[in-house]
Design an enzyme around this catalytic site. Structure first.
Site, PDB file in Angstrom:
ATOM      1  N   ASP A 145       0.881  -1.152   0.000  1.00  0.00           N
ATOM      2  CA  ASP A 145       0.000   0.000   0.000  1.00  0.00           C
ATOM      3  C   ASP A 145       0.929   1.215   0.000  1.00  0.00           C
ATOM      4  OD1 ASP A 145      -2.365   1.649   0.463  1.00  0.00           O
ATOM      5  OD2 ASP A 145      -1.655   1.814   2.538  1.00  0.00           O
TER       6      ASP A 145
ATOM      7  N   ASP B  51       0.087   5.102   0.951  1.00  0.00           N
ATOM      8  CA  ASP B  51      -0.078   6.049   2.054  1.00  0.00           C
ATOM      9  C   ASP B  51      -0.253   5.335   3.388  1.00  0.00           C
ATOM     10  OD1 ASP B  51       0.022   8.166   0.187  1.00  0.00           O
ATOM     11  OD2 ASP B  51      -2.096   7.877  -0.269  1.00  0.00           O
TER      12      ASP B  51
END
Length: 171
Positions: free
Chosen positions: A10, A12
């Site tokens: 992922d 952020d």
């Protein structure tokens, strides 16, 4: 039969400090151990691939071009440290987005597995030799829906989490 291994990250909150709707290079900060984690994935011969929801595009906060510039910059910074991201996959959609072109109920917005499934197909990735690392339950759910391991990153250095994830997949 798929043959490659991969770690899906992922973006952020996992690779970078989560800044609300990040799209400006000057606001970007790597999470502790993120550069080393990506370099470790590269060193083990696995693909390092980013899987990220980017609803700020649908909300009209920034453009795809601004996001592309940020991703290009991330790779330039990683390359200074002997690391790289092999591919970036993103979902710009939001069912109630302000930008009509991105207003849809897609199959790629996590926790739906569309981005992962597409990346695995396009890069010939063996699900048994793949893992998704993310900071939210939706990341783990997305991984499970795609038939791969999901690992929740809860903060601190990303490197030990990544090394454990690599080991768990025999990479």
């Amino acid at each position: 039969m798929a043959s490659k291994s991969a770690v899906f990250f992922d973006r952020d909150g996992t690779l970078n400090v989560d800044v609300h709707f990040l799209h400006e290079i000057e606001k970007f900060r790597w999470v502790e151990g993120a550069v080393d984690a990506v370099r470790a994935v590269n060193a083990r011969g696995a693909l390092a691939i980013v899987i990220t929801n980017q609803s700020g595009i649908a909300r009209g906060y920034y453009t795809e071009e601004e996001m592309y510039r940020l991703h290009e910059w991330m790779n330039e910074e990683l390359q200074k440290h002997g690391a790289h991201i092999d591919a970036f996959y993103y979902c710009p959609h939001l069912t109630d987005g302000a930008v009509e072109a991105y207003r849809e109920d897609c199959d790629c917005r996590k926790p739906k597995p569309g981005m992962l499934l597409r990346a695995m197909k396009e890069h010939d990735i063996d699900p048994a030799r793949a893992v998704m690392i993310g900071d939210a339950a939706r990341d783990v759910e997305c991984a499970e829906r795609a038939g791969i391991r999901g690992t929740l990153y809860a903060g601190g250095s990303l490197l030990p989490v990544t090394l454990e994830a690599l080991d768990s997949c025999g990479i």
